[in-house]
Design an enzyme around this catalytic site. Structure first.
Site, short mmCIF file in Angstrom:
data_model
loop_
_atom_site.label_atom_id
_atom_site.label_comp_id
_atom_site.label_asym_id
_atom_site.label_seq_id
_atom_site.Cartn_x
_atom_site.Cartn_y
_atom_site.Cartn_z
N HIS A 136 13.19 -44.74 8.24
CA HIS A 136 14.27 -43.78 8.02
C HIS A 136 13.98 -42.90 6.79
O HIS A 136 14.13 -41.68 6.85
CB HIS A 136 15.59 -44.54 7.85
CG HIS A 136 16.77 -43.68 7.56
ND1 HIS A 136 17.64 -43.26 8.54
CD2 HIS A 136 17.21 -43.13 6.40
CE1 HIS A 136 18.58 -42.50 7.98
NE2 HIS A 136 18.34 -42.40 6.69
N GLU A 137 13.56 -43.52 5.70
CA GLU A 137 13.30 -42.74 4.48
C GLU A 137 12.09 -41.83 4.64
O GLU A 137 12.11 -40.67 4.20
CB GLU A 137 13.12 -43.68 3.28
CG GLU A 137 14.39 -44.40 2.86
CD GLU A 137 15.53 -43.42 2.56
OE1 GLU A 137 15.29 -42.40 1.90
OE2 GLU A 137 16.65 -43.67 3.02
N HIS A 140 13.09 -38.73 6.49
CA HIS A 140 13.71 -37.68 5.65
C HIS A 140 12.61 -36.83 5.01
O HIS A 140 12.72 -35.60 4.94
CB HIS A 140 14.55 -38.30 4.53
CG HIS A 140 15.95 -38.68 4.93
ND1 HIS A 140 16.82 -37.80 5.54
CD2 HIS A 140 16.62 -39.85 4.80
CE1 HIS A 140 17.98 -38.42 5.74
NE2 HIS A 140 17.89 -39.66 5.32
N GLU A 197 21.00 -37.18 8.64
CA GLU A 197 21.02 -38.63 8.85
C GLU A 197 20.66 -38.99 10.29
O GLU A 197 19.85 -39.89 10.52
CB GLU A 197 22.39 -39.21 8.49
CG GLU A 197 22.62 -39.37 7.00
CD GLU A 197 21.53 -40.17 6.32
OE1 GLU A 197 21.17 -41.25 6.83
OE2 GLU A 197 21.01 -39.72 5.31
ZN LIG Z 1 19.10 -41.20 5.28
#
Ligand SMILES: [Zn+2]
Length: 276
Positions: A136-137, A140, A197
């Site tokens: 997830h990071e 981003h 997100e």
């Molecule tokens: Zn996030």
């Protein structure tokens, strides 16, 4: 008034020449600072962060963070290459560090600079969840979400100085720190927008699955995050990555798609959860 018009003209030109294409969505995104300028700032700030914090080396947990990092990196490279994005990661200098800090947090700065805090480990509970957080990071960072925020901040600053497009080094560094949440509140990422997100959730699921980690665990992780948000102050990670039932439902819905994606890379079975 004339100044304002001039500024808008500058801003429009800046926008036209400074859009990057998001390789995941195909959408044009705001990127006033090219990676060639952004990455050196990122790498310098990352090193400074490591110098000022207690980096854990040589423990089982630190080795696990590196192991997951290497696998997510390899999955990212395979996925990018398979999707016609050769060269996208050329300037990346991947690094994974575990920092002794009870804050519940993890982040990835531009160019693949990753930090996990020990505080997030008890909620993660297993290596597969670490892969979910890291995926997830990294997502981003890959999708340039922080850079878009920095660019938006720059536009505001440019607005404040009415057409003065030239940003001094110090201003640039300050805006980087604001956008990436470094400085007064060390390493605390500001909240991303809901659309960022969702994008990071989806890309992150693909990356963890291609890396051989079961994407079903991502929803379970967020259930645990939510359970740990009780009390007065929610964990840092949760306050910047708000968890809710629709998000958990979406992750459950997307997990089978991530598994289909992983099949394209020959991944049909997953590693054990790796409880620690
Ligand atoms: Zn996030």
């Amino acid at each position: 008034m004339k100044l304002k018009k001039t500024f808008l003209g500058f801003a429009a030109i800046a926008l036209i020449i400074s859009c990057a294409t998001n390789p995941f969505t195909g959408k044009s995104t705001l990127a006033l600072v090219p990676n060639s300028q952004l990455f050196p700032t990122s790498f310098a700030q990352y090193n400074q962060f490591l110098n000022e914090n207690k980096v854990i080396k040589g423990t089982k947990q630190a080795e696990m963070i590196t192991r997951v990092g290497e696998r997510i990196k390899a999955a990212t490279e395979r996925w990018m290459n398979a999707n016609g994005q050769q060269g996208y990661l050329n300037d990346y200098k991947w690094e994974y560090n575990l920092v002794d800090d009870k804050t519940v947090n993890a982040w990835c700065m531009p160019g693949g600079k990753i930090v996990f805090y020990t505080g997030i480990l008890p909620i993660a509970e297993n290596e597969t969840a670490i892969a979910a957080i890291m995926g997830h990071e990294v997502a981003h960072a890959l999708a340039n979400h922080g850079q878009q925020r920095m660019s938006a901040g720059m536009l505001q600053q440019i607005g404040a100085v009415a057409g003065n497009v030239a940003i001094k080094d110090e201003q640039s560094r300050n805006m980087f720190n604001q956008a990436y949440g470094i400085g007064s509140q060390v390493g605390v990422m500001l909240p991303f927008s809901r659309s960022h997100e969702s994008e990071a959730d989806k890309i992150g699921l693909y990356l963890m699955a291609v890396a051989g980690y079961n994407p079903d665990e991502a929803a379970e992780l967020w259930v645990r995050m939510k359970a740990n948000s009780g009390g007065q102050a929610p964990p840092e990670f949760l306050s910047t990555h708000p968890s809710n039932d629709s998000r958990i439902a979406e992750l459950k819905k997307l997990a089978p798609m991530a598994k289909e994606e992983a099949k394209k890379f020959g991944v049909t079975t997953y590693r054990p959860l790796g409880k620690f």
